[in-house]
Write an enzyme that holds these catalytic residues in place. Sequence first.
Site, PDB file in Angstrom:
ATOM      1  N   TRP A 100      -3.821  -4.328   3.847  1.00  0.00           N
ATOM      2  CA  TRP A 100      -3.819  -5.921   4.342  1.00  0.00           C
ATOM      3  C   TRP A 100      -2.576  -6.476   3.524  1.00  0.00           C
ATOM      4  O   TRP A 100      -2.420  -7.459   3.607  1.00  0.00           O
ATOM      5  CB  TRP A 100      -5.201  -6.540   3.870  1.00  0.00           C
ATOM      6  CG  TRP A 100      -5.482  -5.933   2.572  1.00  0.00           C
ATOM      7  CD1 TRP A 100      -6.465  -4.929   2.094  1.00  0.00           C
ATOM      8  CD2 TRP A 100      -4.998  -6.602   1.359  1.00  0.00           C
ATOM      9  NE1 TRP A 100      -6.683  -4.911   0.928  1.00  0.00           N
ATOM     10  CE2 TRP A 100      -5.746  -5.923   0.252  1.00  0.00           C
ATOM     11  CE3 TRP A 100      -4.030  -7.447   0.737  1.00  0.00           C
ATOM     12  CZ2 TRP A 100      -5.489  -6.070  -1.120  1.00  0.00           C
ATOM     13  CZ3 TRP A 100      -3.928  -7.849  -0.486  1.00  0.00           C
ATOM     14  CH2 TRP A 100      -4.539  -6.982  -1.623  1.00  0.00           C
TER      15      TRP A 100
ATOM     16  N   ALA B 214      -5.505  -2.876   8.701  1.00  0.00           N
ATOM     17  CA  ALA B 214      -6.740  -3.343   8.167  1.00  0.00           C
ATOM     18  C   ALA B 214      -7.358  -4.324   8.624  1.00  0.00           C
ATOM     19  O   ALA B 214      -6.861  -5.294   9.428  1.00  0.00           O
ATOM     20  CB  ALA B 214      -6.039  -3.767   6.636  1.00  0.00           C
ATOM     21  N   SER B 215      -8.732  -4.447   8.504  1.00  0.00           N
ATOM     22  CA  SER B 215      -9.580  -5.375   9.272  1.00  0.00           C
ATOM     23  C   SER B 215      -9.403  -6.894   8.738  1.00  0.00           C
ATOM     24  O   SER B 215      -9.791  -7.766   9.425  1.00  0.00           O
ATOM     25  CB  SER B 215     -10.983  -5.110   9.047  1.00  0.00           C
ATOM     26  OG  SER B 215     -11.210  -4.816   7.626  1.00  0.00           O
TER      27      SER B 215
ATOM     28  N   GLY C  69      -2.394   3.020   1.437  1.00  0.00           N
ATOM     29  CA  GLY C  69      -3.719   2.163   0.879  1.00  0.00           C
ATOM     30  C   GLY C  69      -3.936   3.047  -0.543  1.00  0.00           C
ATOM     31  O   GLY C  69      -3.258   3.529  -1.227  1.00  0.00           O
TER      32      GLY C  69
ATOM     33  N   GLU D  54       1.194   7.027   1.133  1.00  0.00           N
ATOM     34  CA  GLU D  54       1.781   6.108   0.232  1.00  0.00           C
ATOM     35  C   GLU D  54       0.336   5.517  -0.504  1.00  0.00           C
ATOM     36  O   GLU D  54      -0.267   4.536   0.081  1.00  0.00           O
ATOM     37  CB  GLU D  54       2.582   5.007   0.896  1.00  0.00           C
ATOM     38  CG  GLU D  54       3.801   5.474   1.680  1.00  0.00           C
ATOM     39  CD  GLU D  54       4.800   6.121   0.573  1.00  0.00           C
ATOM     40  OE1 GLU D  54       5.596   6.615   0.884  1.00  0.00           O
ATOM     41  OE2 GLU D  54       4.774   5.750  -0.685  1.00  0.00           O
TER      42      GLU D  54
ATOM     43  N   GLU E 230      -5.400   0.153 -11.507  1.00  0.00           N
ATOM     44  CA  GLU E 230      -4.669  -0.885 -10.998  1.00  0.00           C
ATOM     45  C   GLU E 230      -5.334  -2.172 -10.665  1.00  0.00           C
ATOM     46  O   GLU E 230      -6.414  -2.227 -10.013  1.00  0.00           O
ATOM     47  CB  GLU E 230      -4.315  -0.440  -9.697  1.00  0.00           C
ATOM     48  CG  GLU E 230      -3.040  -0.991  -8.888  1.00  0.00           C
ATOM     49  CD  GLU E 230      -2.729  -0.327  -7.854  1.00  0.00           C
ATOM     50  OE1 GLU E 230      -3.347   0.179  -6.944  1.00  0.00           O
ATOM     51  OE2 GLU E 230      -1.381  -0.091  -7.290  1.00  0.00           O
TER      52      GLU E 230
END
EC number: 1.2.1.-
Length: 491
Positions: free
Chosen positions: A164, A190-191, A242, A264, A395
């Site tokens: 997203w 992405a939703s 993602g 990625e 992260e």
Amino acid sequence: MLDTATNLKSLLKDPSLLVDKAYVAGEWVEGDDGTFEVTNPARGDVIANVADLSRAQIGQAIDAAYSAQKDWASWTGKERAQVLRKWFDLMMAAQEDLGIILTAEQGKPLAEAKGEIAYGASFIEFFAEEAKRVYGETIPGHQRDKRITVIKQPIGVAASITPWNFPNAMITRKAAPALAAGCAFVGRPASETPLSALALAVLAERAGIPKGVFSILPSASASEVGKEFCENEKVRKLTFTGSTPVGRTLLRQAADQVMKCSMELGGNAPFIVFDDADLDAAVEGAIMCKFRNNGQTCVCANRIYVQAGVYDAFAEKLKLRVAEMKVGDGLEEGTELGPLITAKAVEKVQEHIRDAKAKGGKVILGGEAQDLSGTFFAPTIVTGATKEMLFSTDETFGPLAPLFRFEDEDEVIDLANDTIFGLASYFYAKDLSRVYKVAEALEYGIVGVNTGIISTEMAPFGGVKQSGLGREGSHHGIEDYLEMKYICMSV
Ligand SMILES: NC(=O)C1=CN([C@@H]2O[C@H](COP(=O)(O)OP(=O)(O)OC[C@H]3O[C@@H](n4cnc5c(N)ncnc54)[C@H](OP(=O)(O)O)[C@@H]3O)[C@@H](O)[C@H]2O)C=CC1
Ligand SMILES: O=C(O)[C@H](O)CS(=O)(=O)O
């Protein structure tokens, strides 16, 4: 104020770019599983109800892609280039509208969203050119009557799953080389952010990309789509952007077909400021690197290491600059930091701050959720950061800048490399031998030297260790969508 789809359409010069149906094999279709809501993170309003495709419909898109790909591959590279170039031109002509749609569903400030549209379009422009340059080679025969030639052919149907945080560019960074190579492309966005992907499909259709060659497949259930992509024998390539955990899941699923994968994945970027750095430049670089997309990029500085002699000066300069940054609705003029994508994202930032404070860190700026509607969080700086704190290994994906103190080069290189990730890294220094030594010692796919922004279609973007497999962008990027074949001929 943006609160409904009608309101969003009213902001667009071309309202037909706002679509809530899926683009399957060149047709706009409803979802067999109904619809799912898309919300504006700045306010929480539902701005669209988008088609929720069933696994059977995903399979139909793959079947259509498999059929259409053969003819698409028969086009010359130059013919494919012309269609891609048209898609690029249409995207840039619609940059404002595409930016508004992106900000509405993702939250980033409009200026940044329009920047992403240009960044995303640059991959289409670049690979339109590369479509004409898929070269083979001849190899001297190993026997007098043998002739060897090497040719490169498109791998077939490429399936894509994207996040997203860059709802436009993460798709074009995959679709452009795939289509340029002669592959067909089925993409699941992405939703949280399907609208930008569907707007891309509107323009792809207008550009003349043949039916079936490019499909955008929104769905509420990510895992079911992932399984169909990995289990369907007509899919020959999986490309994912993602988190590392999801990347591992997909690699396991793709292993059954020995499917070619590009990954990625996550990062944990160190940003190092040496005592010979231009401190003002380092502060500006740290701000761009840390707070781009409100810290929600895989290449954002996650750990900021400052050499002891300049630590206090850097912390003070950074605090003064960050305190000026404007947090607000991405559609409002002057906003520099929009909302985070979800409440869960806010909770993760809060967790990292609580942990740091409990372990001796000091919040010198921010530290609280911003008192605005939506998922806003104040840009935050923590001093006294140590490797025992959560953000050293996890992260943050938010506007939290932890400052670590270090004494010398060897120490900071060890600290920077002490992670399972290896995507992006950065450092500021002037001494040439230091620059060479540190750039070569950092275990990352990308090293920014005296810059906090490294993103360009011209370079091979990707990570080492558990940050991924493969490269996207640059002339290397098309190789992931090609198969190499040699022909050994007896003459
Ligand atoms: N290396 C890079 O270039 C990038 C890496 N990232 C990393 O991704 C994370 C943030 O993005 P985020 O979207 O939360 O990451 P996720 O990995 O959770 O989601 C990424 C995409 O994968 C989908 N997905 C989730 N689970 C599955 C599954 N089991 N099978 C198939 N698809 C699945 C998601 O769908 P849905 O959203 O509908 O659940 C989404 O479309 C961070 O760790 C960041 O570092 C992000 C962007 C770029
Ligand atoms: O999703 C991301 O974080 C992007 O890959 C970062 S970049 O390509 O915009 O640098």
